[in-house]
Motif scaffolding. Structure first.
Motif, PDB file in Angstrom:
ATOM      1  N   VAL A   1     -11.096  19.436  23.523  1.00  0.00           N
ATOM      2  CA  VAL A   1     -12.032  18.783  22.610  1.00  0.00           C
ATOM      3  C   VAL A   1     -11.794  17.281  22.601  1.00  0.00           C
ATOM      4  O   VAL A   1     -10.746  16.799  23.041  1.00  0.00           O
ATOM      5  CB  VAL A   1     -11.919  19.361  21.171  1.00  0.00           C
ATOM      6  N   ALA A   2     -12.792  16.550  22.102  1.00  0.00           N
ATOM      7  CA  ALA A   2     -12.700  15.084  22.054  1.00  0.00           C
ATOM      8  C   ALA A   2     -13.461  14.559  20.852  1.00  0.00           C
ATOM      9  O   ALA A   2     -14.331  15.239  20.301  1.00  0.00           O
ATOM     10  CB  ALA A   2     -13.283  14.480  23.337  1.00  0.00           C
ATOM     11  N   GLY A   3     -13.135  13.334  20.499  1.00  0.00           N
ATOM     12  CA  GLY A   3     -13.922  12.610  19.509  1.00  0.00           C
ATOM     13  C   GLY A   3     -15.053  11.882  20.231  1.00  0.00           C
ATOM     14  O   GLY A   3     -14.822  11.202  21.229  1.00  0.00           O
TER      15      GLY A   3
ATOM     16  N   PHE B   1      -4.843   9.892  16.898  1.00  0.00           N
ATOM     17  CA  PHE B   1      -6.081  10.553  16.474  1.00  0.00           C
ATOM     18  C   PHE B   1      -6.933   9.480  15.797  1.00  0.00           C
ATOM     19  O   PHE B   1      -6.581   8.974  14.729  1.00  0.00           O
ATOM     20  CB  PHE B   1      -5.795  11.722  15.521  1.00  0.00           C
ATOM     21  N   VAL B   2      -8.027   9.117  16.412  1.00  0.00           N
ATOM     22  CA  VAL B   2      -8.845   7.997  15.915  1.00  0.00           C
ATOM     23  C   VAL B   2      -9.794   8.494  14.813  1.00  0.00           C
ATOM     24  O   VAL B   2     -10.549   9.446  15.009  1.00  0.00           O
ATOM     25  CB  VAL B   2      -9.633   7.335  17.067  1.00  0.00           C
TER      26      VAL B   2
ATOM     27  N   LEU C   1     -13.225   9.916  23.178  1.00  0.00           N
ATOM     28  CA  LEU C   1     -11.789   9.635  23.247  1.00  0.00           C
ATOM     29  C   LEU C   1     -10.992  10.880  22.900  1.00  0.00           C
ATOM     30  O   LEU C   1     -11.446  11.774  22.188  1.00  0.00           O
ATOM     31  CB  LEU C   1     -11.414   8.468  22.342  1.00  0.00           C
ATOM     32  N   GLU C   2      -9.818  10.921  23.474  1.00  0.00           N
ATOM     33  CA  GLU C   2      -8.901  12.044  23.244  1.00  0.00           C
ATOM     34  C   GLU C   2      -7.483  11.574  23.525  1.00  0.00           C
ATOM     35  O   GLU C   2      -7.249  10.355  23.578  1.00  0.00           O
ATOM     36  CB  GLU C   2      -9.324  13.272  24.086  1.00  0.00           C
ATOM     37  N   MET C   3      -6.542  12.489  23.728  1.00  0.00           N
ATOM     38  CA  MET C   3      -5.136  12.088  23.744  1.00  0.00           C
ATOM     39  C   MET C   3      -4.362  12.534  24.993  1.00  0.00           C
ATOM     40  O   MET C   3      -3.142  12.391  25.021  1.00  0.00           O
ATOM     41  CB  MET C   3      -4.456  12.603  22.460  1.00  0.00           C
TER      42      MET C   3
ATOM     43  N   ASP D   1     -15.580  16.002  16.753  1.00  0.00           N
ATOM     44  CA  ASP D   1     -15.704  15.040  15.641  1.00  0.00           C
ATOM     45  C   ASP D   1     -16.230  13.740  16.247  1.00  0.00           C
ATOM     46  O   ASP D   1     -16.332  13.625  17.467  1.00  0.00           O
ATOM     47  CB  ASP D   1     -14.342  14.798  14.970  1.00  0.00           C
TER      48      ASP D   1
ATOM     49  N   ALA E   1     -14.831  10.661  15.460  1.00  0.00           N
ATOM     50  CA  ALA E   1     -13.756   9.658  15.352  1.00  0.00           C
ATOM     51  C   ALA E   1     -13.986   8.649  14.219  1.00  0.00           C
ATOM     52  O   ALA E   1     -13.481   7.526  14.262  1.00  0.00           O
ATOM     53  CB  ALA E   1     -13.566   8.932  16.700  1.00  0.00           C
TER      54      ALA E   1
ATOM     55  N   ALA F   1     -13.339  12.275  10.487  1.00  0.00           N
ATOM     56  CA  ALA F   1     -12.966  12.964  11.730  1.00  0.00           C
ATOM     57  C   ALA F   1     -11.994  14.111  11.529  1.00  0.00           C
ATOM     58  O   ALA F   1     -12.124  15.159  12.160  1.00  0.00           O
ATOM     59  CB  ALA F   1     -12.394  11.956  12.730  1.00  0.00           C
TER      60      ALA F   1
ATOM     61  N   PHE G   1     -12.796  17.750  12.691  1.00  0.00           N
ATOM     62  CA  PHE G   1     -11.904  18.351  13.687  1.00  0.00           C
ATOM     63  C   PHE G   1     -11.445  19.732  13.205  1.00  0.00           C
ATOM     64  O   PHE G   1     -11.508  20.714  13.948  1.00  0.00           O
ATOM     65  CB  PHE G   1     -10.704  17.430  13.912  1.00  0.00           C
TER      66      PHE G   1
HETATM   67  N1  ADE Z   1      -9.503  14.675  20.012  1.00  0.00           N
HETATM   68  C1  ADE Z   1     -10.522  15.153  19.265  1.00  0.00           C
HETATM   69  N2  ADE Z   1     -10.913  14.246  18.372  1.00  0.00           N
HETATM   70  C2  ADE Z   1     -10.121  13.167  18.536  1.00  0.00           C
HETATM   71  C3  ADE Z   1     -10.035  11.927  17.877  1.00  0.00           C
HETATM   72  N3  ADE Z   1     -10.858  11.597  16.883  1.00  0.00           N
HETATM   73  N4  ADE Z   1      -9.080  11.059  18.304  1.00  0.00           N
HETATM   74  C4  ADE Z   1      -8.248  11.390  19.317  1.00  0.00           C
HETATM   75  N5  ADE Z   1      -8.296  12.563  19.958  1.00  0.00           N
HETATM   76  C5  ADE Z   1      -9.224  13.451  19.568  1.00  0.00           C
END
Ligand code: ADE
Length: 229
Positions: free
Chosen positions: A77-79, A152-153, A171-173, A197, A199, A203, A207
């Motif tokens: 998953v990602a923001g 986590f933004v 964005l993600e990690m 989400d 971000a 968020a 999430f």
């Molecule tokens: N992965 C999913 N949502 C994220 C976010 N808001 N920031 C960083 N990684 C994420």
């Protein structure tokens, strides 16, 4: 036979994959669990790394160097940053950066360190396979830039900075660090994310609500790709 690595960062990101493969062998290695399976004629090594660039670097390296994988697919998953991306939408990374890699104090661009590059590019053939799968499933998959960082933004100002610096769509990690490993070891890689989400200040709530359902969307799509590799 070619071995395919399938990685997530969190248990929820690989649980749907393990459910699809059904039967697997479990191996403990380097403080993590690796799941080996044969699925539709392909050998798979599946693992979740734990969150962040360091853990994902360790897992990607282990899957390639210890388990002998020669292709890597990441699902998770990602923001979303690009306003066109809504919860549950899929984004395929064309290239990824590390938004928190910062030696600008020495005159370098953000995301750059000597010997590296601001962006790592994903494999074009794997993106082509993703597009074919999307057509078959009647799904939309957006291509775009993903920015990775150990954070986590959940803040509009940080989001804006990441867009300004990298023109990122999501964005993600983990993706950027996995990309650095795969590039260095000449392993074609693919990063797929479903939006959990956007971000912003909400968020963490978004999430918590959507991470699991979005992780399933991404995982099921990646497994359709395995048939075509
Ligand atoms: N992965 C999913 N949502 C994220 C976010 N808001 N920031 C960083 N990684 C994420």
């Amino acid at each position: 036979m070619m071995k395919i690595a399938i990685m997530g960062a969190m248990p929820e990101e690989i649980a749907p994959i393990l459910k699809i493969v059904g039967d697997y062998k479990t191996t403990e290695y380097a403080d993590n669990t690796y799941y080996e399976a044969t699925y539709k004629g392909s050998e798979l090594v599946i693992a979740y790394s734990k969150i962040g660039k360091v853990f994902s670097t360790l897992t990607a390296t282990t899957m390639i160097e210890h388990f002998g994988c020669s292709i890597l697919l990441f699902s998770g998953v990602a923001g979303g940053i690009n306003p066109s991306l809504k919860i549950g939408d899929l984004i395929v990374a064309t290239k990824l950066s590390q938004h928190d890699l910062d030696i600008t104090a020495f005159g370098h661009p953000i995301g750059f360190v000597p010997g590296g590059s601001v962006f790592v590019e994903t494999d074009k053939e794997l993106i082509k396979i993703a597009k074919d799968v999307a057509v078959e499933l009647g799904k939309t998959v957006q291509e775009g830039i993903i920015a990775t960082g150990d954070q986590f933004v959940h803040d509009e100002a940080i989001k804006k900075k990441i867009v300004d610096n990298f023109n990122a769509d999501a964005l993600e990690m983990e993706g950027g660090s996995v990309g650095v490993v795969c590039n260095a070891l000449n392993v074609p890689f693919f990063i797929l994310r479903a939006i959990s989400d956007t971000a912003d200040t909400d968020a963490s709530f978004s999430f918590d609500e959507f991470m699991e359902s979005s992780a399933i969307i991404s995982a099921e799509f990646v497994m359709k790709m395995v048939d075509k590799i």
